[in-house]
Design a protein around this motif. Structure first.
Motif, mmCIF file in Angstrom:
data_model
loop_
_atom_site.group_PDB
_atom_site.id
_atom_site.type_symbol
_atom_site.label_atom_id
_atom_site.label_comp_id
_atom_site.label_asym_id
_atom_site.label_seq_id
_atom_site.Cartn_x
_atom_site.Cartn_y
_atom_site.Cartn_z
ATOM 1 N N PRO A 5 0.812 -1.225 0.000
ATOM 2 C CA PRO A 5 0.000 0.000 0.000
ATOM 3 C C PRO A 5 0.845 1.275 0.000
ATOM 4 C CG PRO A 5 -0.884 -1.585 1.560
ATOM 5 C CD PRO A 5 0.459 -2.106 1.125
ATOM 6 N N GLU A 6 1.982 1.227 0.689
ATOM 7 C CA GLU A 6 2.830 2.407 0.736
ATOM 8 C C GLU A 6 3.519 2.632 -0.617
ATOM 9 O OE1 GLU A 6 3.020 -0.069 3.196
ATOM 10 O OE2 GLU A 6 1.531 1.067 4.326
ATOM 11 N N VAL A 7 3.909 1.539 -1.264
ATOM 12 C CA VAL A 7 4.539 1.674 -2.581
ATOM 13 C C VAL A 7 3.511 2.159 -3.604
ATOM 14 C CG1 VAL A 7 5.776 0.463 -4.426
ATOM 15 C CG2 VAL A 7 6.273 -0.063 -2.040
ATOM 16 N N GLU A 8 2.294 1.636 -3.508
ATOM 17 C CA GLU A 8 1.242 2.075 -4.432
ATOM 18 C C GLU A 8 0.892 3.549 -4.188
ATOM 19 O OE1 GLU A 8 0.068 0.830 -7.058
ATOM 20 O OE2 GLU A 8 -1.623 2.185 -7.411
ATOM 21 N N VAL A 208 -7.549 -5.865 3.374
ATOM 22 C CA VAL A 208 -6.642 -5.050 4.188
ATOM 23 C C VAL A 208 -5.766 -4.172 3.293
ATOM 24 C CG1 VAL A 208 -4.616 -5.192 5.693
ATOM 25 C CG2 VAL A 208 -6.647 -6.544 6.219
ATOM 26 N N LEU A 209 -5.212 -4.755 2.242
ATOM 27 C CA LEU A 209 -4.339 -3.975 1.357
ATOM 28 C C LEU A 209 -5.123 -2.866 0.658
ATOM 29 C CD1 LEU A 209 -2.141 -6.791 -0.238
ATOM 30 C CD2 LEU A 209 -1.539 -5.268 1.651
ATOM 31 N N ALA A 210 -6.315 -3.210 0.168
ATOM 32 C CA ALA A 210 -7.111 -2.208 -0.545
ATOM 33 C C ALA A 210 -7.523 -1.075 0.384
ATOM 34 C CB ALA A 210 -8.342 -2.871 -1.173
ATOM 35 N N ALA A 211 -7.904 -1.439 1.609
ATOM 36 C CA ALA A 211 -8.321 -0.403 2.568
ATOM 37 C C ALA A 211 -7.147 0.495 2.932
ATOM 38 C CB ALA A 211 -8.898 -1.062 3.824
#
Length: 272
Positions: A5-8, A208-211
């Motif tokens: 998520p941080e890289v995205e 979790v990743l999407a949120a």
DNA sequence: CGAACCTCCTGCGGGC
DNA sequence: TGCCCGCAGGAGGTTC
């Protein structure tokens, strides 16, 4: 530091500043990252960006004339957009000049990250990327893939979902969080997790990743997006770094242990 | 092959 | 205040 998520979040932040623009200059100030930064990337000034992609925790900046930059943020890396007049900070290792007096600055105190150049060919075939598992938010990741990876492994399920050859992008925070939401204890031997529970785990990882992406990622200590802002998913963490605090679901104290040399958190009541 | 352990590096917070 | 210790969002390498 950064997981998927941080890289995205970083990718989304830098993309509008890079896409269809040419680097006005490139300066390598420190070559000693995980792999040496090739100083020849300074000669990529004038090359125009045609895409800013992410594969797992890697960023790929495609250039016209065929080449690509491969960037990884390691544990402590960040990419920030700055004005060329802004004071350089310690650990600003690579400076990419952009039109309009802007710069993209690669900053990495621990130097576990990397900045590489692939001159030609498909960067996804680079040795660092070639063996990566499926993207967790794509259809290629499902319970049958996870089941195959777990079949012969007595290792804890947490270590399997953190294995980038099984699925990319799940790091230490989101592994604990996903297992909480799936109701599975981190130490459970992978091969003993039933198929229905693997279904739940796949869904938990995706959610979790999407949120977290929606919240701009998780800032524990030093993650900042390309504008220098923290992410807000920390407030939505259920277990990570909450040892002793009451479970948000049942109130039992969150447990902590070290698993494979990584801090691990879970609720002994909600996870079985 | 898998599992356990080690390593790279800097910075920060806690304990004394 | 200062010093020492342990720990930190990753991931590749070694050894058995």
């Amino acid at each position: 530091m950064p997981e998927l998520p941080e890289v995205e979040t970083t990718r989304r932040g830098i993309e509008p500043h890079l896409l269809d623009r040419a680097f006005t200059s490139i300066q390598v100030r420190e070559t000693r990252l995980r792999h040496p930064v090739p100083e020849t990337i300074e000669q990529l000034a004038g090359h125009r960006t045609t895409a800013v992609r992410r594969r797992g925790k890697y960023l790929i900046v495609d250039l016209d004339r065929g080449g690509s930059l491969i960037i990884h943020l390691g544990m402590s890396g960040s990419l920030r957009i700055a004005g060329e007049g802004d004071e350089l900070r310690k650990h600003d290792h690579v400076i990419f000049g952009l039109p309009g007096g802007l710069q993209l600055r690669y900053h990495d105190p621990r130097r576990f990250g990397l900045v590489l150049h692939v001159a030609a060919g498909d960067p996804l075939e680079h040795p660092l990327l070639r063996s990566l598992g499926p993207e967790p938010l794509s259809d290629a990741f499902d319970a049958s893939v996870l089941h195959a990876a777990c079949r012969r492994r007595s290792a804890p399920i947490k270590q399997v979902i953190m294995d980038a050859s099984v699925v990319v992008g799940v790091g230490n925070i989101y592994a604990s969080e996903s297992l909480f939401h799936a109701g599975i204890r981190p130490r459970t031997a992978a091969r003993r997790v039933s198929r229905p529970r693997l279904d739940r785990l796949v869904e938990a990882i995706r959610k979790v990743l999407a949120a977290s992406i929606e919240q701009g990622g998780t800032t524990l200590r030093d993650f900042v997006n390309s504008d220098g802002e923290p992410g807000y998913f920390r407030q939505k963490l259920y277990v990570y770094e909450r040892a002793g605090d009451p479970c948000r679901n049942c109130g039992a104290p969150i447990r902590h242990a070290v698993l494979g040399q990584r801090a691990t958190y879970w609720c002994a009541n909600c996870q079985r």
